[in-house]
Design a protein around this motif. Structure first.
Motif, mmCIF file in Angstrom:
data_model
loop_
_atom_site.group_PDB
_atom_site.id
_atom_site.type_symbol
_atom_site.label_atom_id
_atom_site.label_comp_id
_atom_site.label_asym_id
_atom_site.label_seq_id
_atom_site.Cartn_x
_atom_site.Cartn_y
_atom_site.Cartn_z
ATOM 1 N N SER A 182 0.845 -1.189 0.000
ATOM 2 C CA SER A 182 0.000 0.000 0.000
ATOM 3 C C SER A 182 0.881 1.239 0.000
ATOM 4 N N ASP A 229 0.482 7.357 3.164
ATOM 5 C CA ASP A 229 -0.499 8.437 3.154
ATOM 6 C C ASP A 229 0.051 9.632 2.381
ATOM 7 N N GLY A 230 -0.772 10.202 1.539
ATOM 8 C CA GLY A 230 -0.380 11.389 0.786
ATOM 9 C C GLY A 230 0.254 11.091 -0.561
ATOM 10 N N SER A 257 -0.265 9.486 -4.148
ATOM 11 C CA SER A 257 -1.350 8.992 -4.999
ATOM 12 C C SER A 257 -0.789 8.033 -6.058
#
Length: 87
Positions: free
Chosen positions: A57, A60-61, A63
């Motif tokens: 994954s 965060d942040g 894309s």
């Protein structure tokens, strides 16, 4: 200690492809419809190993578009980047 369950299947035709059914084996390792697998083929001994793919994954942040753009730039400037590495 892990137990190996041996199964024997016949190769059959699925559309234009050859395949085998192995629903029980896939369920035993926790695979379901739509999951991604890694397939390793050893032509020397005729062995095929199917493993659950590691799910990665993004932090965060970050894309998915950023990774696509980064991949395009790295491909475009591949030789330049390799030249910088050797300096």
């Amino acid at each position: 200690m892990s137990r190996v369950n041996e199964m024997e299947r016949k190769v059959t035709k699925f559309g234009n492809s050859l395949g085998i059914t192995m629903t029980d084996a896939l369920k035993q390792i926790g695979l379901d419809l739509g999951d991604t697998v890694q397939i390793d083929v050893n032509q020397t001994n005729g062995e095929i190993i199917i493993k659950k793919a590691n799910k990665v994954s993004l932090p965060d942040g970050v894309s998915p578009d950023f990774l696509d753009t980064l991949s395009e730039i790295m491909s475009e400037y591949d030789q330049t980047l390799k030249g910088l590495k050797d300096r």
